[in-house]
Design a protein around this motif. Structure first.
Motif, PDB file in Angstrom:
ATOM      1  N   LYS A 157      35.231  39.280 -71.423  1.00  0.00           N
ATOM      2  CA  LYS A 157      35.099  40.724 -71.634  1.00  0.00           C
ATOM      3  C   LYS A 157      34.165  41.352 -70.604  1.00  0.00           C
ATOM      4  O   LYS A 157      34.437  42.444 -70.086  1.00  0.00           O
ATOM      5  N   PRO A 209      41.136  35.737 -74.877  1.00  0.00           N
ATOM      6  CA  PRO A 209      40.826  36.484 -76.112  1.00  0.00           C
ATOM      7  C   PRO A 209      39.519  36.012 -76.741  1.00  0.00           C
ATOM      8  O   PRO A 209      39.194  34.823 -76.715  1.00  0.00           O
ATOM      9  N   ASN A 210      38.768  36.945 -77.294  1.00  0.00           N
ATOM     10  CA  ASN A 210      37.545  36.645 -78.056  1.00  0.00           C
ATOM     11  C   ASN A 210      36.495  35.898 -77.233  1.00  0.00           C
ATOM     12  O   ASN A 210      35.697  35.139 -77.786  1.00  0.00           O
ATOM     13  N   SER A 211      36.505  36.117 -75.927  1.00  0.00           N
ATOM     14  CA  SER A 211      35.509  35.488 -75.048  1.00  0.00           C
ATOM     15  C   SER A 211      34.585  36.565 -74.503  1.00  0.00           C
ATOM     16  O   SER A 211      35.046  37.487 -73.812  1.00  0.00           O
ATOM     17  N   GLN A 212      33.288  36.455 -74.792  1.00  0.00           N
ATOM     18  CA  GLN A 212      32.337  37.449 -74.321  1.00  0.00           C
ATOM     19  C   GLN A 212      32.247  37.458 -72.802  1.00  0.00           C
ATOM     20  O   GLN A 212      32.181  38.521 -72.181  1.00  0.00           O
TER      21      GLN A 212
END
Length: 395
Positions: A136, A130-133
């Motif tokens: 993504k 989660p919330n990792s560029q």
């Protein structure tokens, strides 16, 4: 306490390597920095990010430049306020005056999807952070390649650190796996997450790779050595990242302006295929039998006539059937498998190029060099430097 690395007698710059040196990724970064020619005039200080003493390292006159992993939020803030010339090799680039030399995460996602599709998988899954560029970007590219090939894609995310949440996160992972339809190929955003998938499969008594094939990213040799079955992984070109990070920092220290900042994406080297993805998932039994036979005999003096005879097919019928199902002929598949054998020999042996070429039935060392440059963009000796465990390099 700081670790001094190869300090010259009259250093012109003091450079802090604020990265985790307990991983093969970190050590290969250092190796790349150390091989940069102008680094001979640098004094290198190495300290793991997040350790006590970080504030001291970046304050005052302690360092002229930084090569950092800004995944740690506290470290990122300390670096931001330091005002030092900085090159980011992982994490986020929050200051426009910083340079970044990071893995090409979209290319990594594409490479992972292609690896599974070549083995016949049509049900793919991605385990992200989660919330990792970076996660993504890998997920987006992985899903795009899968969907363009007509494969299905399922996505789940889990915390990078399970500290304080282990029971809940493990149960979520177990629940997700039970909802997947096998055979399924799972790509995890790093080797740690891939290892968690293997452990969850063991709890559920799901055989790997027979039911689920599992692929990670990073080639952390300690993780992969301790994992059963041995973990397949996308090999990041950490040594090349180190070289280019040193070059970028050299320019920033000479002229620390936004105009001198660069942002470079370094492509991954290859997929190190090990037991965790050693499975063909083609629904066609003839193709599966052909691929298994080719892989088990690729080091022998065989060709397509021998394959056709082993499967009791005419060569013409086999060629037509193979092209209809796989999209290319068995000859091209044999060349691909033998190229993978050459990669394995370069990584796992100290053989020179001639014996590697002969063992993998590539005509010569010259032809081997041409193939490596065409397929992965680097000569075989550079591939060996990028993929060997740091402790073996140079021996």
């Amino acid at each position: 306490e700081h670790t001094m690395l190869n300090i010259s007698s009259a250093p012109t710059h003091r450079v802090a390597l604020m990265i985790n040196l307990s991983t093969s990724f970190g050590r290969r970064i250092v190796e790349g920095v150390n091989s940069y020619p102008l680094r001979a005039n640098w004094e290198l200080l190495a300290e793991s990010w997040g350790d006590i003493g970080t504030d001291d390292l970046v304050s005052g006159e302690n360092a002229d430049g930084l090569i950092v992993d800004t995944s740690n939020r506290r470290l990122a803030e300390v670096v931001r306020t330091s005002g030092k010339p900085t090159v980011v090799i992982a994490g986020t680039t929050e200051n426009p005056a910083w340079s970044s030399v990071i893995p090409d995460f979209r290319q990594i996602g594409c490479l992972a999807a292609q690896h599974f599709l070549e083995n016949g998988f049509r049900r793919l899954a991605f385990l992200g952070i989660p919330n990792s560029q970076s996660s993504k970007e890998m997920e987006s590219a992985f899903a795009q390649v899968a969907q363009e090939a007509g494969a299905s894609i399922t996505v789940h995310s889990t915390r990078l650190s399970w500290s304080g949440h282990r029971k809940q996160e493990r149960q979520k992972l177990l629940d997700w796996l039970t909802r997947l339809t096998s055979p399924c190929a799972i790509f995890a955003a790093n080797d740690i997450l891939a290892r968690r998938v293997l452990q969850a499969c063991r709890i559920l008594r799901y055989p790997v790779p027979e039911q689920f094939a599992v692929l990670g990213v990073g080639d952390y040799e300690v993780v992969n050595t301790l994992t059963r079955p041995p973990l397949s992984t996308v090999v990041v070109a950490a040594r090349q990242i180190g070289v280019q990070a040193a070059e970028a920092l050299s320019k920033l220290m000479a002229r620390p302006t936004i105009e001198c900042a660069v942002h470079i994406r370094v492509p991954a080297v290859s997929v190190a295929a090990r037991r965790s993805t050693d499975r063909f998932a083609w629904e066609d039994p003839i193709i599966t039998e052909a691929l298994v036979w080719l892989k088990s005999h690729c080091a022998d003096k065989i060709g397509i006539p021998e394959l056709a005879q082993a499967l009791s097919f005419s060569r013409r019928s086999l060629e037509q059937h193979f092209r209809a199902v796989v999209g290319h002929g068995p000859g091209e598949e044999l060349r691909r498998i033998r190229f993978q054998l050459a990669q394995q020999l370069l990584t796992e042996t100290d053989w020179s190029l001639g014996p590697v070429a002969r063992a993998s039935w590539i005509q010569s060392s010259e032809r081997l060099c041409a193939l490596f440059k065409a397929r992965i963009g680097m000569p075989p000796n550079e591939f060996r430097r990028q993929t060997l465990n740091t402790d073996l390099v140079g021996k």
